[in-house]
Design a protein around this motif. Sequence first.
Motif, short mmCIF file in Angstrom:
data_model
loop_
_atom_site.label_atom_id
_atom_site.label_comp_id
_atom_site.label_asym_id
_atom_site.label_seq_id
_atom_site.Cartn_x
_atom_site.Cartn_y
_atom_site.Cartn_z
N PHE A 47 33.64 -15.04 130.97
CA PHE A 47 32.92 -14.27 129.97
C PHE A 47 31.87 -13.40 130.64
CE2 PHE A 47 34.27 -18.12 127.70
CZ PHE A 47 35.02 -17.54 126.69
N CYS A 48 31.65 -12.22 130.07
CA CYS A 48 30.67 -11.27 130.57
C CYS A 48 29.51 -11.17 129.58
CB CYS A 48 31.34 -9.91 130.74
SG CYS A 48 30.22 -8.60 131.27
N TYR A 49 28.28 -11.25 130.09
CA TYR A 49 27.08 -11.14 129.27
C TYR A 49 26.12 -10.15 129.91
CZ TYR A 49 28.73 -15.59 127.39
OH TYR A 49 29.50 -16.58 126.83
N THR A 50 25.34 -9.49 129.09
CA THR A 50 24.23 -8.71 129.60
C THR A 50 23.00 -9.60 129.52
OG1 THR A 50 23.87 -7.68 127.44
CG2 THR A 50 25.21 -6.46 129.03
N VAL A 51 22.16 -9.53 130.55
CA VAL A 51 20.99 -10.41 130.63
C VAL A 51 19.79 -9.63 131.13
CG1 VAL A 51 22.32 -12.52 131.02
CG2 VAL A 51 21.60 -11.16 132.97
N GLN A 52 18.62 -10.21 130.94
CA GLN A 52 17.38 -9.69 131.52
C GLN A 52 16.42 -10.86 131.69
OE1 GLN A 52 16.14 -6.85 128.53
NE2 GLN A 52 14.57 -8.23 127.79
N GLY A 53 15.41 -10.67 132.52
CA GLY A 53 14.43 -11.73 132.73
C GLY A 53 13.78 -12.13 131.43
N ALA A 54 13.70 -13.43 131.19
CA ALA A 54 13.11 -13.93 129.94
C ALA A 54 11.59 -14.06 130.09
CB ALA A 54 13.71 -15.28 129.57
N PRO A 55 10.82 -13.48 129.16
CA PRO A 55 9.36 -13.66 129.19
C PRO A 55 9.02 -15.14 128.98
CG PRO A 55 10.01 -12.03 127.54
CD PRO A 55 11.25 -12.64 128.07
N ALA A 56 7.83 -15.54 129.38
CA ALA A 56 7.41 -16.93 129.28
C ALA A 56 7.48 -17.46 127.85
CB ALA A 56 6.00 -17.09 129.83
N ASP A 57 7.23 -16.62 126.87
CA ASP A 57 7.22 -17.08 125.48
C ASP A 57 8.56 -16.87 124.77
OD1 ASP A 57 7.06 -14.33 125.48
OD2 ASP A 57 5.60 -14.21 123.85
N TYR A 58 9.60 -16.54 125.50
CA TYR A 58 10.92 -16.29 124.91
C TYR A 58 11.51 -17.59 124.38
CZ TYR A 58 15.75 -14.69 124.49
OH TYR A 58 17.00 -14.39 124.02
N THR A 59 12.00 -17.57 123.16
CA THR A 59 12.56 -18.78 122.54
C THR A 59 14.04 -18.63 122.21
OG1 THR A 59 11.87 -18.04 120.35
CG2 THR A 59 10.36 -19.50 121.56
N TYR A 61 18.23 -17.63 123.22
CA TYR A 61 19.25 -18.22 124.08
C TYR A 61 19.13 -17.67 125.50
CZ TYR A 61 23.76 -20.13 125.42
OH TYR A 61 24.76 -20.83 126.05
N THR A 62 19.19 -18.54 126.49
CA THR A 62 19.12 -18.13 127.88
C THR A 62 20.32 -18.68 128.66
OG1 THR A 62 17.81 -20.04 128.58
CG2 THR A 62 16.59 -18.07 127.90
N LEU A 63 20.66 -17.98 129.71
CA LEU A 63 21.65 -18.44 130.68
C LEU A 63 21.00 -18.33 132.05
CD1 LEU A 63 24.71 -16.47 129.30
CD2 LEU A 63 24.37 -18.92 129.14
N ASP A 64 20.89 -19.45 132.76
CA ASP A 64 20.26 -19.46 134.08
C ASP A 64 18.85 -18.86 134.04
OD1 ASP A 64 22.54 -20.61 135.29
OD2 ASP A 64 23.46 -18.63 135.44
N GLN A 65 18.10 -19.17 133.01
CA GLN A 65 16.72 -18.69 132.82
C GLN A 65 16.61 -17.21 132.50
OE1 GLN A 65 14.78 -21.31 132.72
NE2 GLN A 65 16.39 -22.57 133.55
N PHE A 66 17.71 -16.57 132.17
CA PHE A 66 17.70 -15.17 131.79
C PHE A 66 18.03 -15.04 130.31
CE2 PHE A 66 18.37 -15.05 136.32
CZ PHE A 66 17.49 -14.04 136.71
N ALA A 67 17.32 -14.13 129.65
CA ALA A 67 17.55 -13.91 128.23
C ALA A 67 18.91 -13.25 128.03
CB ALA A 67 16.45 -13.01 127.65
N LEU A 68 19.69 -13.81 127.14
CA LEU A 68 20.98 -13.25 126.80
C LEU A 68 20.75 -12.07 125.86
CD1 LEU A 68 24.09 -13.61 126.88
CD2 LEU A 68 23.85 -15.00 124.84
N THR A 69 21.15 -10.87 126.30
CA THR A 69 20.90 -9.67 125.49
C THR A 69 22.17 -9.09 124.89
OG1 THR A 69 21.02 -8.24 127.44
CG2 THR A 69 18.84 -9.07 126.81
N GLY A 70 23.33 -9.57 125.30
CA GLY A 70 24.57 -9.04 124.73
C GLY A 70 25.80 -9.67 125.34
N TYR A 71 26.93 -9.35 124.75
CA TYR A 71 28.23 -9.84 125.19
C TYR A 71 29.07 -8.62 125.55
CZ TYR A 71 32.86 -12.04 124.89
OH TYR A 71 34.13 -12.48 125.16
N CYS A 72 29.64 -8.61 126.76
CA CYS A 72 30.42 -7.45 127.17
C CYS A 72 31.90 -7.75 127.37
CB CYS A 72 29.81 -6.79 128.41
SG CYS A 72 29.36 -7.88 129.76
#
Length: 134
Positions: A47-59, A61-72
């Motif tokens: 599966f392919c996902y777009t991700v970005q660094g998750a801010p400290a207060d992000y609640t 879904y994350t993958l490997d500590q990165f915020a999941l921003t989309g599905y590609c």
Amino acid sequence: MKKILLSVSVLSLMSFALSAKAEVNPYIRQSLSPAALNNILDSEKVFCYTVQGAPADYTGYTLDQFALTGYCGQLKEEKGIFIDEIFNKPENISQTNSSCKIAPKIMLRFIRGVDTTDILFSDTCPSVTVFYGG
């Protein structure tokens, strides 16, 4: 966790042709754990996902500590050519260290049974990071 430096464009990830067999460069083979490499080579789904660094207060879904921003999408038959392009072509593999900041934008999750291996691609630094989740 090992970083493997590659000179590959994130935008080229979606332009794969079909391939029957995947090969892995010996340098890459010894840089990854056998379990992570087996997950990549023998994965049942990718599966392919777009991700970005998750801010400290992000609640969210994350993958490997990165915020999941989309599905590609999902790699199917293209998996073999992807592995060949990224892990075998000499022009895409560099053994030199780089001092650039890694900022992952795309993540591929390779799934085999209950095991996962994630590959994070950065657009600001020509590298990938591999996480074996078990």
